[in-house]
Design a protein around this motif. Structure first.
Motif, PDB file in Angstrom:
ATOM      1  N   ILE A 120       0.844  -1.199   0.000  1.00 33.63           N
ATOM      2  CA  ILE A 120       0.000   0.000   0.000  1.00 33.63           C
ATOM      3  C   ILE A 120       0.876   1.244   0.000  1.00 33.63           C
ATOM      4  N   GLY A 121       1.951   1.202   0.800  1.00 31.87           N
ATOM      5  CA  GLY A 121       2.846   2.349   0.926  1.00 31.87           C
ATOM      6  C   GLY A 121       3.614   2.671  -0.338  1.00 31.87           C
ATOM      7  N   ASP A 122       3.695   1.728  -1.265  1.00 34.34           N
ATOM      8  CA  ASP A 122       4.363   2.018  -2.540  1.00 34.34           C
ATOM      9  C   ASP A 122       3.620   3.092  -3.326  1.00 34.34           C
ATOM     10  N   ARG A 123       2.291   3.171  -3.150  1.00 39.23           N
ATOM     11  CA  ARG A 123       1.488   4.176  -3.860  1.00 39.23           C
ATOM     12  C   ARG A 123       1.415   5.491  -3.082  1.00 39.23           C
ATOM     13  N   ALA A 124       1.133   5.358  -1.797  1.00 40.76           N
ATOM     14  CA  ALA A 124       1.014   6.527  -0.914  1.00 40.76           C
ATOM     15  C   ALA A 124       1.253   6.029   0.500  1.00 40.76           C
ATOM     16  N   PRO A 125       1.630   6.913   1.425  1.00 36.91           N
ATOM     17  CA  PRO A 125       1.883   6.448   2.797  1.00 36.91           C
ATOM     18  C   PRO A 125       0.733   5.618   3.342  1.00 36.91           C
ATOM     19  N   ALA A 126       1.076   4.505   3.992  1.00 38.34           N
ATOM     20  CA  ALA A 126       0.076   3.639   4.614  1.00 38.34           C
ATOM     21  C   ALA A 126       0.055   3.941   6.105  1.00 38.34           C
ATOM     22  N   VAL A 127      -1.121   4.204   6.642  1.00 33.21           N
ATOM     23  CA  VAL A 127      -1.284   4.517   8.064  1.00 33.21           C
ATOM     24  C   VAL A 127      -2.210   3.467   8.668  1.00 33.21           C
ATOM     25  N   LEU A 128      -1.713   2.736   9.661  1.00 40.37           N
ATOM     26  CA  LEU A 128      -2.522   1.755  10.385  1.00 40.37           C
ATOM     27  C   LEU A 128      -2.748   2.285  11.795  1.00 40.37           C
ATOM     28  N   VAL A 129      -4.013   2.527  12.139  1.00 38.37           N
ATOM     29  CA  VAL A 129      -4.384   3.049  13.451  1.00 38.37           C
ATOM     30  C   VAL A 129      -5.100   1.951  14.225  1.00 38.37           C
ATOM     31  N   LEU A 130      -4.559   1.584  15.378  1.00 37.50           N
ATOM     32  CA  LEU A 130      -5.157   0.568  16.238  1.00 37.50           C
ATOM     33  C   LEU A 130      -5.432   1.197  17.599  1.00 37.50           C
ATOM     34  N   GLU A 131      -6.707   1.302  17.953  1.00 37.81           N
ATOM     35  CA  GLU A 131      -7.081   1.975  19.198  1.00 37.81           C
ATOM     36  C   GLU A 131      -7.277   0.985  20.343  1.00 37.81           C
ATOM     37  N   ASP A 132      -7.050   1.474  21.555  1.00 37.15           N
ATOM     38  CA  ASP A 132      -7.364   0.763  22.801  1.00 37.15           C
ATOM     39  C   ASP A 132      -6.606  -0.555  22.948  1.00 37.15           C
ATOM     40  N   LEU A 133      -5.287  -0.474  22.840  1.00 34.29           N
ATOM     41  CA  LEU A 133      -4.476  -1.688  22.988  1.00 34.29           C
ATOM     42  C   LEU A 133      -4.583  -2.303  24.381  1.00 34.29           C
ATOM     43  N   HIS A 134      -5.053  -1.567  25.368  1.00 31.50           N
ATOM     44  CA  HIS A 134      -5.211  -2.144  26.711  1.00 31.50           C
ATOM     45  C   HIS A 134      -6.249  -3.260  26.714  1.00 31.50           C
ATOM     46  N   TRP A 135      -7.073  -3.365  25.657  1.00 28.38           N
ATOM     47  CA  TRP A 135      -8.032  -4.459  25.531  1.00 28.38           C
ATOM     48  C   TRP A 135      -7.639  -5.439  24.435  1.00 28.38           C
ATOM     49  N   ALA A 136      -6.455  -5.296  23.913  1.00 31.10           N
ATOM     50  CA  ALA A 136      -6.063  -6.105  22.745  1.00 31.10           C
ATOM     51  C   ALA A 136      -5.853  -7.569  23.117  1.00 31.10           C
ATOM     52  N   ASP A 137      -6.158  -8.436  22.167  1.00 30.23           N
ATOM     53  CA  ASP A 137      -5.836  -9.850  22.319  1.00 30.23           C
ATOM     54  C   ASP A 137      -4.332 -10.036  22.116  1.00 30.23           C
ATOM     55  N   PRO A 138      -3.766 -11.149  22.589  1.00 27.47           N
ATOM     56  CA  PRO A 138      -2.312 -11.349  22.479  1.00 27.47           C
ATOM     57  C   PRO A 138      -1.807 -11.350  21.035  1.00 27.47           C
ATOM     58  N   SER A 139      -2.607 -11.849  20.095  1.00 29.49           N
ATOM     59  CA  SER A 139      -2.154 -11.880  18.703  1.00 29.49           C
ATOM     60  C   SER A 139      -2.002 -10.476  18.142  1.00 29.49           C
ATOM     61  N   THR A 140      -2.917  -9.587  18.499  1.00 26.15           N
ATOM     62  CA  THR A 140      -2.805  -8.199  18.044  1.00 26.15           C
ATOM     63  C   THR A 140      -1.567  -7.531  18.633  1.00 26.15           C
ATOM     64  N   LEU A 141      -1.307  -7.775  19.909  1.00 27.62           N
ATOM     65  CA  LEU A 141      -0.107  -7.195  20.519  1.00 27.62           C
ATOM     66  C   LEU A 141       1.159  -7.765  19.899  1.00 27.62           C
ATOM     67  N   GLY A 142       1.122  -9.052  19.552  1.00 31.24           N
ATOM     68  CA  GLY A 142       2.264  -9.641  18.846  1.00 31.24           C
ATOM     69  C   GLY A 142       2.491  -8.975  17.510  1.00 31.24           C
ATOM     70  N   LEU A 143       1.403  -8.660  16.812  1.00 30.46           N
ATOM     71  CA  LEU A 143       1.508  -7.967  15.528  1.00 30.46           C
ATOM     72  C   LEU A 143       2.111  -6.576  15.716  1.00 30.46           C
ATOM     73  N   VAL A 144       1.657  -5.846  16.725  1.00 31.27           N
ATOM     74  CA  VAL A 144       2.203  -4.501  16.988  1.00 31.27           C
ATOM     75  C   VAL A 144       3.703  -4.595  17.238  1.00 31.27           C
ATOM     76  N   GLY A 145       4.110  -5.577  18.046  1.00 28.84           N
ATOM     77  CA  GLY A 145       5.535  -5.745  18.322  1.00 28.84           C
ATOM     78  C   GLY A 145       6.330  -6.050  17.069  1.00 28.84           C
ATOM     79  N   ALA A 146       5.787  -6.917  16.223  1.00 31.45           N
ATOM     80  CA  ALA A 146       6.492  -7.296  14.996  1.00 31.45           C
ATOM     81  C   ALA A 146       6.608  -6.113  14.035  1.00 31.45           C
ATOM     82  N   LEU A 147       5.538  -5.336  13.890  1.00 27.46           N
ATOM     83  CA  LEU A 147       5.583  -4.181  12.982  1.00 27.46           C
ATOM     84  C   LEU A 147       6.557  -3.127  13.499  1.00 27.46           C
ATOM     85  N   ALA A 148       6.600  -2.943  14.813  1.00 25.04           N
ATOM     86  CA  ALA A 148       7.512  -1.944  15.377  1.00 25.04           C
ATOM     87  C   ALA A 148       8.963  -2.351  15.182  1.00 25.04           C
ATOM     88  N   ARG A 149       9.244  -3.658  15.230  1.00 20.21           N
ATOM     89  CA  ARG A 149      10.630  -4.126  15.125  1.00 20.21           C
ATOM     90  C   ARG A 149      11.105  -4.261  13.688  1.00 20.21           C
TER      91      ARG A 149
END
Length: 985
Positions: free
Chosen positions: A136-165
């Protein structure tokens, strides 16, 4: 009644500007991760709402999703699936083209129309998300917004960690997440993520403060439409604590006009007073919506509430007019305007009434899963949650098993583990549990163990498997018993319980002994073969690996064949047939790729590196392990156990080659965020380098930290551990301790057939004896040293007697002979020269041999040879920063009156750079980017980045441009003359 207008955007301009700047960074090709934190109601969602509008206006593609407290973190990837649904609504048929192949893969995985296929593990799902965002970012900047991580399931938090790293360079992706403070959420998944130092250094945190008095006055004035008296502002500030949602609630009710004695005790009371003023039908809709979650479909509200269409529509209109709910047109989705309101409504209900509403919700979703806003897996998890909250245990058990299986299909193993664990917990409460679950209890426990293993909860995987084994009659069902014992052996090994793992494999082999050939039986044989190899019993390991390979081929199991080839290749390499071993390991790599078995893929890379190292082909070994590590990074598996093994093996080969800076960078990167038990071997390798560089205190601490680890009888751990401890003691002039460590090491490796580890220890033992002989003051001391030398020489001869040898083994035998001649006081200068030449590529070992050459030549009166060898040893020791060896060579030269001037005249590298740093700065000054430098140097991109940071510190600069300017001014980079280095002997 007209809907109330949204209050003005107040007091968040600075934060919005910072987000705008991060979007600019992303547009320029530098990925960013931002965490917005703040109390509930402080304005996080409003800030992100404004930023999303700004980003879309600027041409960015925005994907937006929220976590949901009401579902207890049991629905995997909930905000991601919401974001994908919104992306599809926004772009229609163009969504597939914008998102690329990974978008289609993810869509099929989540909607149940496709199996995992190449997405064989959860990290590969994370990689698919990253690749989709990059596309997506090849065409224009891609912005992924994920709200309320304090309620996130473990898989979502794993995804956040992987994207950040993930590597930031060249990627136009901005990840923005919000969460409440985690101070009171100890030991929660988010708390653990935010406690990870490696994660935190890759993200930028934006704490969102409460309103100041000035900001609150502007906010209140906008709501009221007129100036607000100062005393009312003071009262609102004191009561709301400057939290925007609380202030708005107070302004839109009559609370602030009441006497202080009549003020409600809690903000929730104010919200519920507002709810009390709406119609009964509207209150019922709000209660149903609170049970459904923060978002719900019109159809689900209609079904669960039981209200006639007209009455429901009127009630929903009142919710919208009072700004309690917000509608998402044209999707027909409603959500609470704020989570705090949903929480207040949900908690206001009596337990019995709430359970009844959960029951209605579960019945509605069971009858029509399409009422759920998510995919099929989301519907299963929602049904399981509602049945559980309703206390309907038979239905909750059945739904938990279905939800666990659905989560496994999407590789959301943490969520799968939670569901299977819930099923196990409910089992004894349900009379017909097996009929309800559709599976016997033992299979549910096995599924829970598998999910726990892939979630990184190996201790729980062991517990579940042992519970399953206890339910199996080994006589009636030896196949299932053998399968579970084989899995238990795997889990125990991965959990670091190395002594118990072989016991489980032996139990599996016993149960399957009379059973027909099978893939499980072949895997058990391969595991037993690997255990033999780790114990140094190479012949037994080779035989069992051959049997495993033959059986895997006979039953036509490609995966089992790949594993058997993996172990068989290692066995051949350890038995000094490297070419045959290398061929089998390359075949194992090919099969692992074909069957998408990542664990076996990286194990084959690691074993191939070991075989190459064992054969003395260190440069190839280093490259093989670095190639495997690079592939792990491409798959976002750089934090896996397999990547740790590859990093260690690469570091070991680099260390032996004298490329210590690169080795340290690779190993430090791997160990910095890992527990000791997960990084024993890298810590050993790092300790070896620290000993050689004279950083004795650090080396001692590292060796002490790993010395108590439970590693069974693995000679590849115990041999190096005692060898490095002995060498440390020798450099520190603690000969008695050195001898003790050598003896302990020899005892540890004695039962093995690993000639290399044995000979290394014998050589150090002979060195101890030679040092004792040199310092002997009495004939008795001299005789004792010679007796020790004779015994060690005999052991060395036994280690190689009657077996094929490799160049590595022959070199260690030469080293042992040279040390023994030193014990006897014989002229060994020529032999030490042979040893130095034999360490081709191993600069440190060669320098040690050159030092001994110089000593022997001086003792025999051959001063030219002594001078040349001493100078060569000194030059290498200085270049490597091998301080202890350098000091010993200097001391010898002083005694022998050898002038080391030629070595000292070697021009030092500029800015106190190491050779590796000098090479990298040269490439930078020639215009190469980090990726090209990594490719040319044969190291990882992360290693190059670490070394560039060190270069910047030494140069006193902060950017690439400044480094290039300074390098060119120096005149020795980018075409300038390189400092002349003395040629090594």
């Amino acid at each position: 009644m007209d809907r109330m207008a949204e209050p003005a955007f107040v007091g968040r301009g600075e934060e919005l500007d910072r987000l705008r700047l991060r979007l600019a960074d992303v547009r320029d090709g530098e990925a960013r991760t931002v965490l917005v934190s703040g109390e509930g109601g402080v304005g996080k969602s409003r800030l992100l709402q404004e930023f999303i509008a700004l980003a879309r206006t600027a041409g960015a593609h925005v994907l937006h999703g929220s976590c949901d407290e009401s579902l207890d973190g049991t629905v995997p990837y909930l905000p991601l699936t919401e974001a994908l649904d919104g992306f599809e609504r926004d772009h229609g048929d163009a969504a597939g083209e914008l998102g690329g192949p990974s978008y289609a893969m993810l869509a099929g995985l989540f909607d149940g129309t496709a199996q995992a296929g190449p997405l064989g593990t959860q990290p590969q799902v994370f990689l698919a998300v990253r690749r989709m965002l990059d596309h997506i970012g090849d065409r224009a900047p891609a912005v992924l917004v994920l709200e309320d991580l304090h309620w996130a399931d473990p898989s979502t938090l794993g995804l956040v960690g992987a994207l950040a790293r993930a590597r930031p360079e060249g990627r136009r992706v901005l990840l923005v997440c919000s969460h409440r403070p985690v101070g009171a959420m100890l030991d929660t998944p988010l708390w653990k993520l935010l406690g990870n130092a490696d994660f935190l250094r890759r993200v930028e945190q934006f704490p969102l403060p409460v309103f100041t008095k000035t900001e609150l006055r502007r906010f209140m004035t906008d709501i009221a439409g007129r100036p607000v008296p100062p005393e009312l502002v003071e009262r609102c500030l004191a009561w709301s604590d400057g939290i925007a949602f609380h202030a708005e609630l107070l302004m839109t009710t009559d609370v602030l006009d009441r006497p202080a004695s009549e003020l409600p005790r809690e903000v929730a009371d104010v919200m519920m007073a507002q709810v009390a003023r709406v119609s009964p039908a509207t209150r019922k809709v709000l209660r149903v919506a609170a049970v459904a979650g923060r978002r719900m479909s019109h159809a689900l509200l209609r079904t669960a509430s039981g209200l006639p269409s007209g009455e429901l529509d009127d009630a929903l209109q009142e919710c919208l007019d009072q700004r309690m709910l917000v509608d998402d047109q044209p999707s027909g989705v409603y959500r609470f305007r704020h989570a705090l309101l949903r929480e207040a409504v949900y908690r206001s209900r009596a337990t019995g009434t709430t359970a009844e509403l959960h029951e209605r919700m579960a019945e509605a979703l069971t009858a029509d899963p399409g009422l759920s806003l998510g995919d099929a897996g989301t519907a299963d998890a929602e049904v399981a949650y509602h049945w559980h909250q309703a206390g309907r245990w038979p239905d909750a058990l059945a739904a938990a098993v279905r939800a666990g299986q659905a989560a496994q299909r999407t590789l959301a193993f943490p969520s799968a583990e939670l569901q299977f664990a819930r099923a196990v917990e409910l089992w004894d409460r349900v009379a017909d549990a097996e009929a309800r679950a559709g599976l016997p209890r033992v299979r549910v426990l096995a599924a829970a163990a598998n999910a726990a293993r892939w979630s990184g909860h190996l201790g729980r995987a062991v517990e579940y498997t042992r519970a399953a084994i206890a339910l199996v009659d080994p006589v009636a069902d030896p196949d299932l018993g053998g399968l579970l014992q084989e899995r238990l052996g795997n889990y125990l090994w991965e959990d670091g319980q190395r002594g118990e793992s072989p016991v489980a494999y032996d139990a599996a082999a016993w149960l399957l002994a009379d059973r027909p050939p099978s893939a499980v039986k072949a895997r058990v044989l391969a595991a037993q073969a690997l255990t033999d190899l780790r114990r140094g019993r190479h012949s037994d390991g080779h035989t069992k690996a051959g049997e495993a390979l033959a059986m895997a081929r006979a039953v036509k199991s490609r995966a089992a064949e790949g594993r058997a080839l993996n172990v068989s290749g290692l066995a051949l390499g350890m038995r000094d047939d490297p070419e045959a071993g290398i061929a089998r390991l390359r075949a194992a790599i090919d099969i692992a790729r074909q069957v998408h078995h990542l664990e076996d893929l990286f194990r084959a890379y690691s074993n191939l590196g070991l075989v190459l190292e064992h054969a003395g082909r260190l440069a190839e070994a280093a490259k093989t392990n670095l190639d495997g590590l690079a592939e792990a990074r491409q798959l976002d598996l750089q934090d896996s156990r397999q990547a740790t093994v590859l990093a260690n093996n690469a570091g070991t080969a680099l260390a032996q080659l004298g490329r210590w800076d690169e080795a340290e960078a690779v190993i430090t990167e791997t160990t910095q965020s890992r527990q000791i038990g997960e990084s024993l071997y890298p810590r050993l390798t790092l300790a070896e380098i620290l000993v050689a560089r004279g950083r004795f205190e650090q080396a001692h601490d590292l060796l002490e930290s790993v010395s108590g680890a439970e590693q069974g009888t693995d000679v590849r751990f115990h041999g190096p551990l005692h060898a490095y401890q002995a060498e440390l003691a020798l450099w520190q002039d603690r000969p008695a301790d050195a001898v003790r460590h050598v003896r302990d090491g020899i005892a540890a490796v004695a039962p093995s057939e690993n000639a290399v580890e044995k000979l290394r220890l014998y050589a150090i033992g002979l060195r101890c004896a030679a040092d004792r002989a040199a310092a002997a003051r009495t004939p008795a001391d001299k005789a004792a040293a010679q007796a020790t030398g004779d015994e060690l020489a005999r052991l060395a001869n036994d280690a190689v007697k009657g077996r094929a040898t490799t160049a590595e083994v022959e070199q260690l035998v030469r080293l042992c002979r040279a040390e023994r001649r030193r014990i006897r006081g014989e002229d060994a200068a020529v032999l030490w020269e042979e040893v130095a030449r034999g360490w081709a590529g191993r600069r440190y070992q060669a320098a040690y041999a050159q030092w001994r050459t110089a000593e022997a030549a001086h003792a025999s009166g051959d001063e030219p040879r002594a001078r040349e060898a001493a100078r060569a040893a000194y030059a290498t020791a200085r270049a490597l920063d091998a301080e202890p060896l350098r000091a010993r060579v200097e001391a010898f030269a002083k005694r022998a009156r050898i002038d080391l001037a030629a070595a000292r005249e070697t021009a030092p590298l500029p800015f106190d750079l190491t050779e590796a740093e000098y090479a990298i700065l040269t490439l930078i000054s020639e215009g190469h980017d980090n990726a090209r430098i990594a490719a040319q140097r044969g190291v990882s991109l992360r290693t190059v980045e670490t070394q560039i940071s060190k270069i910047y510190r030494k140069l006193g600069v902060h950017s690439r441009a400044d480094a290039i300017v300074l390098a060119h001014k120096d005149g020795r980079f980018g075409g300038g003359a390189r400092p002349v280095r003395q040629r090594e002997a």
